[in-house]
Design a protein around this motif. Sequence first.
Motif, short mmCIF file in Angstrom:
data_model
loop_
_atom_site.label_atom_id
_atom_site.label_comp_id
_atom_site.label_asym_id
_atom_site.label_seq_id
_atom_site.Cartn_x
_atom_site.Cartn_y
_atom_site.Cartn_z
N VAL A 105 91.32 -9.83 3.54
CA VAL A 105 91.89 -10.54 3.36
C VAL A 105 93.33 -10.32 4.69
CG1 VAL A 105 93.69 -10.59 2.15
CG2 VAL A 105 93.08 -12.28 3.56
N ALA A 106 93.36 -8.08 4.81
CA ALA A 106 93.41 -8.15 5.38
C ALA A 106 93.29 -7.70 6.64
CB ALA A 106 94.28 -6.63 4.96
N LEU A 107 91.87 -7.88 6.82
CA LEU A 107 91.50 -8.11 7.79
C LEU A 107 91.40 -9.15 8.95
CD1 LEU A 107 88.14 -5.60 6.87
CD2 LEU A 107 90.22 -4.85 8.07
N LYS A 108 91.51 -10.12 8.80
CA LYS A 108 91.68 -11.17 9.07
C LYS A 108 92.68 -11.28 10.47
CE LYS A 108 92.44 -16.01 8.87
NZ LYS A 108 92.73 -17.28 7.79
N GLY A 109 92.17 -11.60 12.18
CA GLY A 109 92.87 -11.10 13.02
C GLY A 109 93.31 -10.22 13.16
N ARG A 110 92.24 -9.16 12.65
CA ARG A 110 92.20 -7.77 13.42
C ARG A 110 91.23 -6.47 13.90
NH1 ARG A 110 95.74 -4.33 8.97
NH2 ARG A 110 95.40 -2.27 10.79
N ARG A 111 90.84 -6.33 14.67
CA ARG A 111 89.64 -5.56 14.92
C ARG A 111 89.33 -4.57 13.24
NH1 ARG A 111 88.02 -5.43 21.31
NH2 ARG A 111 88.07 -7.11 21.30
N PHE A 112 87.78 -4.08 13.61
CA PHE A 112 87.59 -2.75 12.56
C PHE A 112 86.50 -2.52 12.75
CE2 PHE A 112 86.53 -7.19 10.35
CZ PHE A 112 85.55 -7.44 9.79
N ARG A 113 85.93 -1.59 11.86
CA ARG A 113 84.48 -0.60 12.49
C ARG A 113 84.32 -0.70 10.70
NH1 ARG A 113 82.58 2.15 16.30
NH2 ARG A 113 84.43 2.45 17.45
N ILE A 114 83.03 -1.22 10.88
CA ILE A 114 81.34 -0.79 10.43
C ILE A 114 80.67 0.23 11.38
CG2 ILE A 114 80.60 -1.70 8.47
CD1 ILE A 114 81.80 -4.52 8.47
N GLY A 115 80.48 1.73 10.12
CA GLY A 115 79.67 2.00 10.82
C GLY A 115 79.91 2.53 12.72
N LEU A 117 78.74 -0.48 14.83
CA LEU A 117 79.90 -1.43 14.66
C LEU A 117 81.13 -2.10 14.43
CD1 LEU A 117 76.99 -2.36 14.26
CD2 LEU A 117 78.09 -4.20 12.92
N VAL A 118 81.94 -2.42 16.12
CA VAL A 118 83.51 -3.32 15.65
C VAL A 118 83.42 -4.07 15.41
CG1 VAL A 118 85.35 -3.59 17.05
CG2 VAL A 118 83.96 -0.71 17.25
N LEU A 119 83.86 -5.16 14.44
CA LEU A 119 83.79 -6.08 14.46
C LEU A 119 85.71 -6.43 14.55
CD1 LEU A 119 82.07 -6.69 10.99
CD2 LEU A 119 81.45 -6.81 13.32
N GLU A 120 86.03 -7.79 14.85
CA GLU A 120 87.29 -8.67 14.61
C GLU A 120 86.72 -10.14 13.95
OE1 GLU A 120 89.91 -9.20 18.22
OE2 GLU A 120 88.15 -10.94 18.43
N GLY A 121 87.98 -9.71 13.12
CA GLY A 121 87.72 -11.19 11.65
C GLY A 121 88.38 -12.06 11.95
N THR A 122 87.51 -13.30 12.23
CA THR A 122 88.11 -14.21 12.79
C THR A 122 88.48 -15.61 11.90
OG1 THR A 122 85.50 -15.60 12.68
CG2 THR A 122 86.57 -14.38 14.33
N GLU A 123 88.08 -15.95 10.82
CA GLU A 123 88.45 -16.92 9.85
C GLU A 123 87.73 -16.37 8.50
OE1 GLU A 123 87.26 -20.54 11.79
OE2 GLU A 123 84.57 -19.70 10.90
N SER A 124 88.51 -16.83 7.27
CA SER A 124 88.52 -17.35 6.16
C SER A 124 86.83 -17.83 6.04
CB SER A 124 89.56 -17.68 5.18
OG SER A 124 90.44 -17.81 4.96
N CYS A 125 85.76 -17.71 5.56
CA CYS A 125 84.68 -18.12 4.94
C CYS A 125 85.12 -18.83 3.62
CB CYS A 125 83.80 -16.87 4.92
SG CYS A 125 81.84 -17.48 5.10
N ASP A 126 85.48 -20.09 4.13
CA ASP A 126 85.07 -20.52 3.09
C ASP A 126 83.90 -21.47 2.30
OD1 ASP A 126 88.13 -20.86 3.17
OD2 ASP A 126 88.16 -22.66 4.70
#
Length: 168
Positions: A105-115, A117-126
């Motif tokens: 939840v802390a990554l929603k709306g921000r960029r983060f790295r996994i290995g 990759l660089v990802l950007e949290g876009t929305e909750s996965c309901d």
Amino acid sequence: MPALSSRPDPDSPLGKLMATLPQGGRVEWIGLRPARETAMIEVDAVEATAGAGLAGDRYKSGSGKRGITLIQAEHLPVIAALSGHAQVAPATLRRNLVVSGIPLVALKGRRFRIGELVLEGTESCDPCSRMEEALGAGGFNAMRGHGGLCARIVEGGTLRLGDTVQAL
């Protein structure tokens, strides 16, 4: 591009709290959904394409805001308990990654790295209505608030089991 969330000023006390994470995370499981209503395929590694998705996953094309889906490993026992199961296999929940150690939840709306990759949290996965079929009566509600995060792939590469997850 519109703002992904209504984050407070990063220099405000709340903004500083929201930007502080106690530790990084780890990829515990990777799965691909080759087609709608088919079994997931568990893999040890997969190629991710920026703006698209994971090779072999049905969401590989499109807008990219749902290029990859993540769920919190720590939520799996909660979902199991709330749906009346001793445990729930990750493939049952149809998310691409199970991640431990970092609050998604802390990554929603921000960029983060996994290995790589660089990802950007876009929305909750309901959860979707298929969770009733997968988990039984009440499965949809058992997952509410625990469905995870959708993310856009900003920089692609190879995603592997055990990769670290770090907020940027």
